[in-house]
Design a protein around this motif. Sequence first.
Motif, short mmCIF file in Angstrom:
data_model
loop_
_atom_site.label_atom_id
_atom_site.label_comp_id
_atom_site.label_asym_id
_atom_site.label_seq_id
_atom_site.Cartn_x
_atom_site.Cartn_y
_atom_site.Cartn_z
N ILE A 206 0.85 -1.19 0.00
CA ILE A 206 0.00 0.00 0.00
C ILE A 206 0.89 1.24 0.00
O ILE A 206 2.06 1.19 0.40
N SER A 207 0.32 2.37 -0.48
CA SER A 207 1.00 3.66 -0.38
C SER A 207 -0.03 4.77 -0.48
O SER A 207 -1.08 4.60 -1.11
N TRP A 208 0.27 5.90 0.16
CA TRP A 208 -0.65 7.05 0.18
C TRP A 208 -0.14 8.13 -0.75
O TRP A 208 1.05 8.47 -0.73
N GLN B 291 -1.32 14.16 -2.89
CA GLN B 291 -1.89 15.09 -3.86
C GLN B 291 -3.24 14.61 -4.37
O GLN B 291 -4.17 15.38 -4.56
N ALA B 292 -3.37 13.31 -4.59
CA ALA B 292 -4.64 12.75 -5.06
C ALA B 292 -5.57 12.39 -3.92
O ALA B 292 -6.75 12.11 -4.14
N LYS B 293 -5.03 12.39 -2.69
CA LYS B 293 -5.79 12.01 -1.49
C LYS B 293 -6.43 10.64 -1.64
O LYS B 293 -7.61 10.42 -1.35
N ARG B 294 -5.60 9.71 -2.10
CA ARG B 294 -6.04 8.32 -2.26
C ARG B 294 -4.95 7.35 -1.85
O ARG B 294 -3.76 7.65 -2.00
N LEU B 295 -5.39 6.23 -1.33
CA LEU B 295 -4.48 5.12 -1.03
C LEU B 295 -4.48 4.17 -2.21
O LEU B 295 -5.54 3.87 -2.78
N ILE B 296 -3.31 3.65 -2.57
CA ILE B 296 -3.24 2.60 -3.58
C ILE B 296 -2.93 1.29 -2.86
O ILE B 296 -2.06 1.23 -2.00
N ALA B 297 -3.70 0.26 -3.17
CA ALA B 297 -3.50 -1.08 -2.61
C ALA B 297 -3.29 -2.05 -3.76
O ALA B 297 -4.13 -2.13 -4.67
N VAL B 298 -2.18 -2.76 -3.73
CA VAL B 298 -1.84 -3.71 -4.78
C VAL B 298 -1.95 -5.12 -4.23
O VAL B 298 -1.42 -5.42 -3.14
N TYR B 299 -2.62 -5.99 -4.96
CA TYR B 299 -2.84 -7.36 -4.52
C TYR B 299 -1.76 -8.30 -5.04
O TYR B 299 -1.00 -7.96 -5.96
#
Length: 636
Positions: free
Chosen positions: A80-82, A85-93
Amino acid sequence: MVLAILFTIHCSLFTSPVRAQIGTWHNYLAYSDIQQIKAAGSDNLYVLASNGLYQYNKTDQSIHTYDKTNGLSDTYITKISWCPQAKRLIAVYENSNIDLVDLKGNVTNISDLYTKTITGDKTVSSIRIDGVYAYLICGFGIVKINMQRAEIAESYKPSHPDYPTSLPAEDNSDYDKYIDLVKTLKPDGPSTNCNRFIRFQNNTLFTCTGIINGNFVPNLPATISSWDGNKWTNYQNRLDTITGHEYKDIASVDINPNNPIQAFAAGRVGLYEFKNGKFIKEYNYDNSELKTTAVIEQPSKDYTMVESIVYDDNGHLWFFNSGSATTSLFEITKDGKWINHHKKEFVMNDGRTYDNIVNNIFDGKGLLWACNDRFINPAILCYNTNTDEAKVYTNFINQDGTKINVQGGIHCVAEDLEHNIWIGAIGGPFMLERSEIENNSSTFTQVKVPRNDGTNYADYLLANIDITSIAIDGGNRKWFGTNGYGVYLISADNMTQIQHFTTDNSPLLSNTVPSIAINPTTGEVYFATDKGLCSYVSDATKTNTEMTTDNVWAYPNPVEPGYNGPITITGLSLNADVKILTANGAIVNEGRSNGGTYVWDGCDKKGRRVASGIYMVATATSKGEKGTVCKIAIVN
């Protein structure tokens, strides 16, 4: 009119318990292993733990868990990473699927990397954030994600002329900054997601980690957990620090029916006693009659194999001592006395007891059944506790005289409501009918399902599907867990496939399902998988002998405006005839119960939504005894 209906319900002196809606899914995931922490602004932390995700709000101290039942598109997150600037978390499976999560919990899926065929390894080893972009470092190259637009902007192989060479380093500073805080957060869940055996007993679900056979990874650290419907209790672990030898591959757990605080667990490393989840005593070759497996030259506590245990109704504990040369079956009486029921029938040609005896059950006639789950010498073991007689089935021939494929061992055994014994193996499910057992015969039935295509052809039920677990629900339907094919639900007459749940068409966490357990009262079906524990609320429950106003009820009740889901009547007798009537006696719906449950869609026989009002549930038993047992209020 609405007030009158509600007043009628409140004056009826009947309150239906709160139950989960039929067809809903739940996840029961572990969050014990903290892997990554990402701060999102000043108030929120995202935590990757045991490959699951939760969000912690530092202001109100709330915890919100994310999973496949409440928005996530997949299972088993690896990175995961935050992106500030986009105010979103990315979660990779693990499979390279991608979800983006905003602070309000909205989830956006980006499946292109997961679905696209690419030469090279798509595994993501690192995430670098730069402005609105997330750069995923993969085995084959780099994938650039636009976090604002929720799309893949570009992908690069090392030969690409614009291959990024000066990306920011991956920022993991939040882990060190917040780890002490996060360690105090304890989202409720089991000890681990490696729940390979589950059992529902005394209104409680019990789980443990290890099954030793060719389908599942052995050598798993032992954990035991229980769920009472409100909270998880995780049993004392790391017992190796107390016993001085391995504490791994615990494959079975059961509780004393006469003393629910006492539990036993067992596996590759012996037998263990617990009270209220606390370790009491280990039983091994040096302090009990147990023996180590004969293939080990020197006695070893690491290979004192007791892979399945089960209590009988009298509170006596039964288990096999796999691989032993001198012992096979033990009974511990309710006063703690050990009885050795060693039988030559349970010994293989090499002089050892069958070496991977799993899935002990007692049937309704008091017979003890178990499976030898090994590619060498697959077998079904049966012992009569009343007559001290033993029998082992090693030749598997079906009703057509055809040899049944049990290559890889017999994985599981279960009894249906007609007292037939069902067996699961790599060749599919097969059945030993009660008449065969009583006549001391050994022809196994492979259920033939007609094709209904104008020919007289039929196919064997789930032929060549590797069946790893079987459970029977209150409607005598069969739930089959498989190795790689998900879960099948088959009708009581064995002729119809009612459901086939997979990871693609349902929230099922994995298509590998080594164990299934059912709450007979609520109909909730639990699936242990190699990615965690989940459940599905089915439409079948246990039956009542009598139907009265005290034990039959409907939910939701009242049915409020806007609700279009199922209306469930539960507490019925087997094959009860059910009619839904208007106040003046007109029939709007009718049918038969599924076990102890009947489901109404709130519509009349023509499929039209019924009007607001009070509806009577009239029932009749299979013997024709009639009565009106509850009322349902509909408010439109």
